[in-house]
Design a protein around this motif. Structure first.
Motif, PDB file in Angstrom:
ATOM      1  N   THR A  92       0.827  -1.207   0.000  1.00 54.97           N
ATOM      2  CA  THR A  92       0.000   0.000   0.000  1.00 54.97           C
ATOM      3  C   THR A  92       0.862   1.258   0.000  1.00 54.97           C
ATOM      4  O   THR A  92       0.587   2.219  -0.726  1.00 54.97           O
ATOM      5  CB  THR A  92      -0.929   0.001   1.229  1.00 54.97           C
ATOM      6  N   VAL A  93       1.914   1.253   0.791  1.00 57.95           N
ATOM      7  CA  VAL A  93       2.824   2.396   0.844  1.00 57.95           C
ATOM      8  C   VAL A  93       3.565   2.568  -0.480  1.00 57.95           C
ATOM      9  O   VAL A  93       3.867   3.693  -0.900  1.00 57.95           O
ATOM     10  CB  VAL A  93       3.829   2.209   2.002  1.00 57.95           C
ATOM     11  N   SER A  94       3.845   1.459  -1.171  1.00 59.87           N
ATOM     12  CA  SER A  94       4.652   1.496  -2.390  1.00 59.87           C
ATOM     13  C   SER A  94       3.841   1.773  -3.652  1.00 59.87           C
ATOM     14  O   SER A  94       4.414   2.114  -4.692  1.00 59.87           O
ATOM     15  CB  SER A  94       5.400   0.164  -2.555  1.00 59.87           C
ATOM     16  N   PRO A  97       1.651   3.719  -6.385  1.00 56.69           N
ATOM     17  CA  PRO A  97       1.604   5.135  -6.761  1.00 56.69           C
ATOM     18  C   PRO A  97       0.380   5.824  -6.161  1.00 56.69           C
ATOM     19  O   PRO A  97      -0.637   5.182  -5.877  1.00 56.69           O
ATOM     20  CB  PRO A  97       1.517   5.090  -8.293  1.00 56.69           C
ATOM     21  N   GLU A  98       0.472   7.118  -5.989  1.00 54.48           N
ATOM     22  CA  GLU A  98      -0.629   7.893  -5.421  1.00 54.48           C
ATOM     23  C   GLU A  98      -1.893   7.710  -6.262  1.00 54.48           C
ATOM     24  O   GLU A  98      -1.857   7.741  -7.490  1.00 54.48           O
ATOM     25  CB  GLU A  98      -0.244   9.370  -5.374  1.00 54.48           C
ATOM     26  N   GLY A  99      -3.009   7.508  -5.589  1.00 53.28           N
ATOM     27  CA  GLY A  99      -4.275   7.312  -6.283  1.00 53.28           C
ATOM     28  C   GLY A  99      -4.609   5.861  -6.550  1.00 53.28           C
ATOM     29  O   GLY A  99      -5.708   5.546  -7.004  1.00 53.28           O
ATOM     30  N   ASN A 100      -3.660   4.948  -6.283  1.00 51.07           N
ATOM     31  CA  ASN A 100      -3.906   3.512  -6.437  1.00 51.07           C
ATOM     32  C   ASN A 100      -4.261   2.914  -5.082  1.00 51.07           C
ATOM     33  O   ASN A 100      -3.570   3.159  -4.086  1.00 51.07           O
ATOM     34  CB  ASN A 100      -2.665   2.806  -6.992  1.00 51.07           C
ATOM     35  N   TYR A 101      -5.317   2.125  -5.055  1.00 52.14           N
ATOM     36  CA  TYR A 101      -5.757   1.516  -3.809  1.00 52.14           C
ATOM     37  C   TYR A 101      -5.624  -0.003  -3.910  1.00 52.14           C
ATOM     38  O   TYR A 101      -5.868  -0.585  -4.973  1.00 52.14           O
ATOM     39  CB  TYR A 101      -7.208   1.912  -3.513  1.00 52.14           C
ATOM     40  N   ARG A 140       5.416   2.861 -13.812  1.00 51.87           N
ATOM     41  CA  ARG A 140       6.188   3.969 -13.258  1.00 51.87           C
ATOM     42  C   ARG A 140       7.597   3.990 -13.836  1.00 51.87           C
ATOM     43  O   ARG A 140       8.163   5.037 -14.118  1.00 51.87           O
ATOM     44  CB  ARG A 140       6.232   3.838 -11.736  1.00 51.87           C
TER      45      ARG A 140
END
Length: 367
Positions: free
Chosen positions: A273-275, A277-281, A363
């Motif tokens: 979850t931390v790794s 990308p932003e906006g991915n759940y 990415r």
């Protein structure tokens, strides 16, 4: 090509054809031509052999053959050479082990393959020929105890090499890779053949790496590495208030900097979850907090966790075989380690592994 190399090729070729015979109906016949240049055709390079398959109805197909050992040279280069030599006619690769990369590329190009372990794919619609059999996931050791490219990849050294390869995007020599991985050049030299045989890496003649297939890299690694089996200590615990609050308690105790040496790192759902990308759940819910610790028992006691079974636990504490994963502060393990752990945790965590792997690839490719 030297005489010894040619003899090795001929032995491999004959052995593979014998293997193919067992996969075909007894009424079919095979005719192997080991000297395809004797027909007088003038070419700069002759094919390694030709094989004619005949069915009882009289239909037949002649295949141009390329012999390729799994651990030698580029798959792409061998197939391009074969397509050139076959000139639109049926083509067939003979190899000691048809790794996933070779099988995938052959089938995409309409090229057949036969290996010594049981992998066979031959299709020729005009002659009504279709054969497919499956072999093992990896190449087995030779009977006399020598190994080909099957070194187990669950040790700390091998794991460091795999994690270093994850970030390789250009030609990298053995010494440079060893420096990145923090291991000896000898360790790299021992690990790379297993990965090359599986198709996960493409190597130069000097042993360096020119290309890495991340999916196959993880796939080959996790044939040997298993998070709950490879690591020497695994404790299942229950956090009465749930895994999220257990992690909050962990941060509050500042055990990552504990002078007694109980350093930690985290993996699994939280690390993924931390790794991401932003906006991915994450595609799966958080049901298990997975922590690497130098002293899992003491850590569980400090957090007030209860002993549980794997079926009822919501926290798993693991002492890693590779102690370099313990960073000294609560941080996620490297991305390839997270993915390998998720792939081998069971349940739906392999879906999260796929999500993280795909997100990481996007990415990496984005300028």
């Amino acid at each position: 090509m030297t005489g010894n190399a040619r003899s090795e090729e001929t032995l491999l070729l004959r052995s593979a054809v014998d293997r193919l015979k067992t996969a075909l109906p007894r009424t079919w016949t095979l005719d192997l031509d080991l000297d395809p240049g004797r027909d007088g055709t003038v070419t700069a390079v002759a094919p390694d052999a030709r094989l004619t398959i005949r069915t009882p109805s009289g239909a037949s197909a002649t295949f141009t053959i390329e012999v390729k050992r799994a651990s030698r040279g580029s798959v792409r280069g061998a197939l391009e050479r074969l397509l050139l030599l076959s000139d639109g006619q049926p083509a067939l690769v003979i190899t000691d082990f048809a790794n996933p990369a070779l099988r995938k590329q052959c089938e995409e190009l309409g090229i057949g393959y036969v290996d010594l372990t049981g992998w066979v794919f031959i299709r020729n619609d005009s002659a009504g020929i279709f054969v497919r059999t499956q072999g093992p996931a990896r190449q087995a050791p030779l009977p006399d105890g020598r190994t080909t490219a099957t070194k187990r990849l669950d040790g700390p050294g091998a794991s460091k090499v795999v994690r270093a390869l994850w970030d390789v995007t250009s030609t990298t020599g053995v010494r440079e890779l060893a420096q990145r991985a923090g291991v000896s050049a000898g360790t790299v030299t021992k690990v790379l053949p297993a990965l090359a045989a599986y198709g996960a890496v493409t190597r130069l003649r000097d042993g360096g790496v020119t290309d890495v297939d991340r999916r196959l890299l993880m796939e080959r690694w996790t044939l040997d590495y298993k998070i709950y089996r490879t690591n020497p200590e695994v404790l299942w615990r229950l956090a009465p208030r749930g895994p999220d609050l257990a992690y909050a308690d962990l941060l509050a105790t500042d055990l990552g900097n504990d002078p007694t040496g109980r350093t930690i790192a985290y993996t699994g759902w939280l690390a993924a979850t931390v790794s991401l990308p932003e906006g991915n759940y994450p595609v799966v819910p958080n049901t298990l907090l997975s922590i690497y610790s130098a002293d899992p028992g003491a850590l569980g006691d400090d957090l007030g966790l209860r002993t549980a079974s794997p079926q009822t636990a919501n926290v798993v504490l693991i002492r890693p075989r590779d102690e370099t994963l313990l960073t000294g502060v609560p941080l996620p393990v490297p991305e390839p380690q997270i993915i390998a752990d998720l792939m081998t945790m069971g349940g739906r965590y392999d879906e999260l592994a796929t999500q993280l792997s795909e997100a990481t690839s996007v990415r990496t490719e984005t300028p």
